[in-house]
Structure formats: C-alpha cells, structure tokens
Design an enzyme around this catalytic site. Structure first.
Site, PDB file in Angstrom:
ATOM      1  N   ASN A 189       0.810  -1.222   0.000  1.00 34.14           N
ATOM      2  CA  ASN A 189       0.000   0.000   0.000  1.00 34.14           C
ATOM      3  C   ASN A 189       0.844   1.274   0.000  1.00 34.14           C
ATOM      4  OD1 ASN A 189      -2.283  -1.640   0.182  1.00 34.14           O
ATOM      5  ND2 ASN A 189      -2.089  -1.725   2.417  1.00 34.14           N
ATOM      6  N   ARG A 190       2.073   1.145  -0.476  1.00 27.39           N
ATOM      7  CA  ARG A 190       2.987   2.301  -0.551  1.00 27.39           C
ATOM      8  C   ARG A 190       3.343   2.873   0.834  1.00 27.39           C
ATOM      9  NH1 ARG A 190       3.219   0.064  -4.709  1.00 27.39           N
ATOM     10  NH2 ARG A 190       3.221   0.962  -6.799  1.00 27.39           N
ATOM     11  N   LEU A 191       3.080   2.087   1.895  1.00 31.08           N
ATOM     12  CA  LEU A 191       3.491   2.546   3.235  1.00 31.08           C
ATOM     13  C   LEU A 191       4.886   2.006   3.517  1.00 31.08           C
ATOM     14  CD1 LEU A 191       0.314   2.305   5.503  1.00 31.08           C
ATOM     15  CD2 LEU A 191       1.520   4.336   4.701  1.00 31.08           C
TER      16      LEU A 191
END
Ligand SMILES: Cc1cc2nc3c(=O)[nH]c(=O)nc-3n(C[C@H](O)[C@H](O)[C@H](O)COP(=O)(O)O)c2cc1C
Length: 211
Positions: A189-191
């Site tokens: 999630n691009r975290l």
C-alpha cells in the site's frame, strides 16, 4: 504500454526500529550480504553523486570494493569529473538500489583519497588489460575517436611485453566516511519503511521517515 500504468506491489520484507541493527554498518552488511546471496546483478554497483563546478549534482555508477565502519571504498581516476568535483567539495552521496529486494540505501559522507599503497594493491589485482586501459585513459577527457584509445592501448601493451603497467599517480581510491544512512524497504500500500541513522557526535541516532 503506458508508463503511467506501470506499477507493482512491494511485499518482500519489512524494516522497523526493532529489527534494524544497532549501527548502520551492521544494517548495511545484512542487506549487502542478502543482495550477494541472492546473486543480484551488480549488487556492488552504486550511484556516486558529487556536485560539479556548475553547481549541478552529477551522478554515475561506480563499484564498491571495500567497506567497514570507517568508510566505503571505490576506485577511479582522480582527474575525472568526479575527481575534480570531490577535490572542490568532498561531500558526496552513495546510492544502492536492489530492485529484486525492493530496497534502496542512501549514504551521505565525506570522500577522501585512500593511501597510495591501497590504490596500488587494488590496481594490480585487476586483470592486466584493465590495468592497461586505466593507464592510457585520461578518464572524462575528450578524445578524437575510439581508434585513438585502441591505438594507445595497443602501443602500451607492446611496450610492456607482458609486464604490468605502473599504477598511474592519477588513479586510486576514495573512501567515503559516512555521516548519514537511509534504508528504504518497499511495503504494501505504498506505506514503505524508511529508517534513518544519523551521526550525532560519536553516536548513531535512529528515526523513521514518512514514505
Ligand atoms: C556497472 C558500472 C560500473 C562502473 N564502475 C566504475 C568504477 O568502479 N570506477 C569508475 O571510475 N567508473 C566506473 N564506471 C564508469 C562511471 O559510471 C563513469 O562513466 C566514469 O567513472 C566517468 O565518470 P565522471 O566523468 O563523472 O568522472 C562504471 C559504470 C558502470 C555502468
């Protein structure tokens, strides 16, 4: 294929304050060992960024040849663009990207020349053709043609009659003494995880940055 449609998920691993090493060099060693064990092509290739005379940052790939807590060593020509840039401003950055491991490492540090013994030892450990190429190439200077280089290579090879050339005084190593590291691990999630080590006095501090 539209470039804007190209994306992938990052799921390989995680990096957090608990599982990262106490010192950045231990953390670097773990990741470098992982990259070597995974047989990543050119795992030791790193972008070296220096600032040129014109104020523009200049980036190029060089190969990491040695490292320890005191610094990261690569070899080059001292009269090249990078050599001239470092002469004026020794602040550089190193950048590794291992796509298969979804990892990058950024290192900021101060470059200084290795001593001549270190440079000579590494120079003569290279294949003879590479030594000859380094001896005839005034790296980053303008040359009239490829033929010009090939002629110089052949001429010196003949003169040497199978002997090694001397290590040119313009050729040698730089050691980059690190002051800051950032370890980036791609996450879902691009975290992404971004763990930064910064040297304050003699101590390495750790903090996390937003992705
Ligand atoms: C995979 C790879 C490895 C390289 N390794 C080195 C190296 O270890 N030392 C070096 O001087 N140039 C190396 N080069 C060439 C540099 O990227 C660059 O072209 C050259 O050093 C001249 O840079 P400059 O004009 O900015 O000084 C390498 C290039 C590639 C693509």
């Amino acid at each position: 294929m539209q470039l804007e449609d190209i994306r992938r998920d990052y799921k390989h691993a995680e990096l957090n304050e608990e599982n990262s090493s106490k010192t950045p060099i231990q953390q670097f060693r773990t990741w470098m060992d992982n990259a070597l064990e995974a047989n990543i092509t050119d795992a030791t290739a790193m972008s070296l960024v220096s600032v040129g005379d014109d104020g523009f940052p200049q980036s190029r790939i060089v190969l990491l040849k040695d490292y320890d807590e005191n610094g990261f060593t690569f070899f080059t020509n001292y009269n090249s663009q990078k050599g001239k840039a470092i002469e004026k401003d020794a602040k550089v950055s190193l950048h590794f990207y291992w796509s298969e491991m979804e990892r990058q490492i950024r290192i900021s540090g101060i470059a200084s020349k290795t001593n001549t013994e270190v440079s000579k030892k590494y120079f003569h450990s290279r294949p003879q053709q590479s030594q000859i190429a380094a001896a005839i190439s005034e790296q980053s200077s303008v040359v009239p043609s490829r033929k010009f280089l090939e002629n110089a290579f052949t001429k010196l090879s003949k003169q040497l009659e199978g002997e090694n050339p001397d290590c040119p005084s313009s050729w040698g190593g730089y050691k980059v003494t690190p002051v800051k590291f950032e370890f980036w691990q791609g996450r879902e999630n691009r975290l992404h995880d971004r763990i930064v080590y910064e040297k304050i006095g003699n101590r390495w501090t750790i903090k996390r940055l937003a992705p």
